[in-house]
Design a protein around this motif. Structure first.
Motif, PDB file in Angstrom:
ATOM      1  N   THR A 121      27.632  32.963  58.537  1.00 42.73           N
ATOM      2  CA  THR A 121      27.253  32.463  59.869  1.00 42.73           C
ATOM      3  C   THR A 121      25.802  31.995  59.907  1.00 42.73           C
ATOM      4  O   THR A 121      25.340  31.518  60.945  1.00 42.73           O
ATOM      5  CB  THR A 121      27.452  33.568  60.919  1.00 42.73           C
ATOM      6  N   THR A 157      20.571  32.638  61.793  1.00 41.74           N
ATOM      7  CA  THR A 157      21.947  32.730  62.283  1.00 41.74           C
ATOM      8  C   THR A 157      22.149  31.637  63.313  1.00 41.74           C
ATOM      9  O   THR A 157      21.421  31.554  64.306  1.00 41.74           O
ATOM     10  CB  THR A 157      22.221  34.106  62.903  1.00 41.74           C
ATOM     11  N   SER A 182      25.630  30.671  64.297  1.00 38.98           N
ATOM     12  CA  SER A 182      26.967  30.702  64.907  1.00 38.98           C
ATOM     13  C   SER A 182      27.548  32.098  64.783  1.00 38.98           C
ATOM     14  O   SER A 182      27.132  32.902  63.938  1.00 38.98           O
ATOM     15  CB  SER A 182      27.882  29.693  64.219  1.00 38.98           C
ATOM     16  N   THR A 193      32.049  31.454  60.801  1.00 47.85           N
ATOM     17  CA  THR A 193      31.580  30.950  59.509  1.00 47.85           C
ATOM     18  C   THR A 193      31.284  29.455  59.596  1.00 47.85           C
ATOM     19  O   THR A 193      32.107  28.674  60.092  1.00 47.85           O
ATOM     20  CB  THR A 193      32.640  31.186  58.422  1.00 47.85           C
ATOM     21  N   ALA A 219      31.818  25.193  62.797  1.00 47.19           N
ATOM     22  CA  ALA A 219      31.992  26.618  62.527  1.00 47.19           C
ATOM     23  C   ALA A 219      33.386  27.032  62.959  1.00 47.19           C
ATOM     24  O   ALA A 219      33.896  26.572  63.991  1.00 47.19           O
ATOM     25  CB  ALA A 219      30.940  27.442  63.264  1.00 47.19           C
TER      26      ALA A 219
END
Length: 734
Positions: free
Chosen positions: A495, A511, A513, A516, A531
């Motif tokens: 992420t 980071t 999201s 993934t 994502a």
């Protein structure tokens, strides 16, 4: 000479052949024997009842001829209606041992022979046995039945002296030796032209008949033979003509049927994407030229060749088969260079094959040592190839022994190699696609690094390395991207998004999201990314949430500008009743630099175009199957189009700015494959080109070319010879 028959049974011989056992004389003796034994006397040939002498001249040589004899053999009854053979000849092949007397077998043969034939040559006089055979035959039958056959030399030096004289009584009855002219025939090599006549002269003497009568009868028989032969030949010609006509009709019908069958086969091959094979099959169905009459010109065959050459664009099939690439193993990766006009394939055996992108012709195959197969090797996951420029093909191994190799496809030479590098991915510069430099993402035991590499030398131009405790469980290599202004590279770690500042070598991890990160592209200080968690859907159904976002890199963090959220599904395609699922993960296809910068993205079977700055949807369309590949084409400042390949084998070109492309099938073609891979680009003329990987044909790559049809398109008229020349050029025939 060795095959001539030797008779030793003293039972009525037509002739006794006496000769010196030399190769030349023996050859003449065999020839005379065959002529006598194989000859059949014509009917009603009169034989003289008393000896007669006629004189003829052969090469200036006077000869004595006997017309007949009165012994019992010449007066035998001849069976009416059937030519009579003269009989056998005695010819002793064994050289007699030195002795004062003749063997009993020779004496008996001389006594049983009607004629003595002496083969004369300069060496004959040296043979005592020839002399004794002449003497004994003269005592038994008289010299009138002795025939001299000249094999070599002159008569003076070759004919034995005993035959040049004879005993003649004078007026008082006393026998006196007088000159004589023996009966002779000339079979010397220089007398080749009249050899048949001379052999006939010998036969006449042996038969005891007139040479002139025999010659006349022979001429009559020859004329009859010629007449019969001519009649038979004429009849044969008529019969052959009838059969030839029937055969021609049958053969022509068979060729027409064969041409129609080949034409249908060519159409089937073309429909299955085997373009060059279809052209070769269609050529077999046609004559080699307009003047070739060995094969009839069948309209279906010509129409098939015109169809498979795609000379006249078909409005119902804008995507046409171009060529087919085949590898020994499953094709696991493809690299294409529009400017270099080449395409490379990597198969599961480790072989890299290079082809001419204009016609699919093979340019060579090599197996780099970095692609060594090991027990745990998964080629599709561990190996990759990438085209960085027309003169730079990158090949890499992510595991095992590792290694990165760069080769120049234009020269076929290796440029450089990194032996200890474990490359995860490579990428062209986002804002400079013409640069020979490229980005390289590599990893170590506890770090990951992004570098800017000179493609021609392999020199490290800039780079940054980030320490990591553990390599992420989920990673997508499509998330690596790089640009040189500003000099940054990005890569997703689950992420998080890792930023590599290539100018100063610093890195950071943010980071971005809750899901993934699946795909990343960058432009200046903006990044676009998708994502999604693809393992399980949130509601237990075939609906997977995903998001598309654009954020600005502020230098120490990311500022999200907008986010789009939706769902996508795994679709199932079926060809030949075999369902094949295909999960098209959300992907940023490209950032288009048009009048307004646009983000082109796909998720499942949905295609999106967003404004890069605002996130406003400029275009959205859902298709019947998952999107395997999409690529911008015909891009200009105020317009663009998108080429597509769907998992069910549908190829399409749409223009979001033109409603007609979204509401009609004018740019759609369905190919007969279920796809699990596709690579889209443009050829060197700017036309969209698709390289398709079928689920059930893993070692093949089909190439299709987009050929748009316009209402004002005029069909090109070609003569047969022009059509054949065009086809042969297409398949590389001379």
């Amino acid at each position: 000479m060795q095959n001539a028959t030797t008779y030793t049974n003293p039972s009525d011989y037509a002739a006794f052949i006496s000769y010196r056992h030399l190769p030349r004389d023996a050859e003449v003796a065999c020839e005379v024997q065959r002529a006598i034994e194989e000859y059949r006397l014509p009917q009603h040939v009169a034989r003289a009842k008393a000896p007669a002498e006629t004189t003829s001249h052969t090469n200036g040589m006077s000869t004595e001829t006997a017309a007949s004899n009165n012994d019992a053999h010449s007066r035998q009854k001849r069976r009416p209606g059937r030519p009579t053979k003269l009989g056998k000849c005695f010819r002793d092949e064994d050289e007699l041992a030195a002795s004062h007397s003749l063997p009993d077998s020779i004496r008996e043969a001389l006594a049983a022979s009607r004629t003595l034939i002496v083969i004369c040559s300069p060496e004959t006089q040296e043979s005592p046995w020839v002399q004794r055979e002449i003497e004994m035959f003269g005592q038994l039958h008289g010299r009138e039945r002795i025939i001299c056959v000249l094999a070599a030399g002159s008569p003076e030096e070759s004919i034995p002296p005993i035959l040049k004289t004879r005993m003649v009584p004078d007026a008082s009855g006393v026998l006196r030796e007088m000159p004589a002219e023996p009966l002779a025939a000339d079979l010397r090599p220089e007398a080749k032209a009249k050899r048949k006549a001379e052999l006939l002269r010998i036969i006449a003497a042996v038969a005891g008949c007139s040479y002139d009568d025999l010659r006349q009868r022979e001429r009559v028989r020859k004329r009859k033979h010629i007449a019969l032969t001519s009649a038979a030949a004429a009849l044969a010609i008529v019969v052959i003509g009838i059969f030839a006509f029937q055969f021609h009709r049958t053969s022509e019908a068979a060729l027409i049927a064969e041409s129609k069958s080949l034409a249908a086969q060519a159409i089937d091959q073309y429909a299955n994407g085997e373009h060059l094979q279809a052209i070769e099959t269609a050529l077999q169905a046609l004559p080699s030229s307009e003047n070739d009459t060995s094969r009839p010109l069948v309209p279906e065959a010509r129409a098939a060749l015109e169809k498979v050459l795609a000379l006249d664009p078909d409005p119902d099939q804008p995507w046409t088969p171009f060529y087919l690439l085949e590898a020994d193993g499953e094709i696991v990766d493809v690299a294409y260079s529009q400017e270099g006009v080449w395409i490379a394939t990597l198969d599961a055996t480790g072989a890299v094959s290079l082809y001419d992108a204009n016609n699919g012709a093979s340019l060579g195959t090599a197996t780099p040592d970095i692609f060594a197969l090991e027990s745990d090797t998964v080629p599709a996951t561990y190996w990759f190839i990438e085209a960085m420029s027309p003169s730079c093909l990158i090949m890499g191994n992510r595991t095992g022994q590792g290694g990165v190799v760069c080769a120049n496809p234009l020269t076929g030479k290796s440029l450089w190699k990194m032996h200890s590098a474990y490359a995860l991915a490579t990428a062209s510069l986002e804002n400079d696609s013409d640069s020979q430099n490229f980005g390289l993402l590599a990893y170590g035991t506890h770090s990951i690094a992004a570098s800017l590499i000179d493609g021609m030398s392999g020199e490290l131009l800039a780079g940054a390395e980030m320490a990591i405790d553990q390599f992420p469980r989920n990673t997508n290599l499509d998330t690596f991207c790089i640009q040189d202004a500003p000099a940054r590279a990005y890569y997703a770690l689950d992420t998080d998004l890792a930023t590599f500042n290539l100018a100063d070598g610093t890195t950071r991890q943010d980071t971005v999201s809750d899901a993934t990160v699946q795909s990343v592209r960058c432009k200046d200080d903006l990044i676009a990314f998708t994502a999604a968690n693809t393992e399980d859907s949130s509601d237990g159904t075939n609906n997977h949430p995903f998001s598309i976002s654009v954020a600005r890199n502020t230098g120490d963090s990311f500022e999200t500008l907008w986010t789009y959220e939706g769902t996508f599904a795994v679709t199932v395609s079926a060809k030949a009743d075999t369902p094949e699922p295909f999960a098209s993960i959300p992907k940023i296809i490209d950032i288009l630099r048009c009048e307004e910068d646009l983000v082109l993205a796909s998720a499942g079977k949905k295609l999106y175009v967003f404004s890069l700055a605002t996130g406003e949807i400029a275009y959205e369309q859902e298709f019947a199957a998952s999107i395997v590949a999409a690529q911008p084409c015909f891009v200009e400042e105020e317009r663009y189009a998108i080429s597509l390949a769907l998992s069910d084998g549908t190829l399409n070109v749409i223009s979001p700015l033109l409603d007609v492309t979204a509401s009609t099938d004018s740019s759609t073609t369905a190919v007969p494959f279920t796809l699990d891979g596709a690579w889209l680009d443009e050829d060197n003329y700017g036309n969209p080109v698709a390289y398709l990987h079928a689920v059930d044909q893993p070692n093949r790559m089909y190439c299709y070319l987009f050929r748009p049809f316009y209402d004002d398109t005029v069909a090109e008229e070609l003569t047969l010879d022009e059509l054949l020349a065009y086809a042969r050029q297409a398949v590389g025939q001379s």
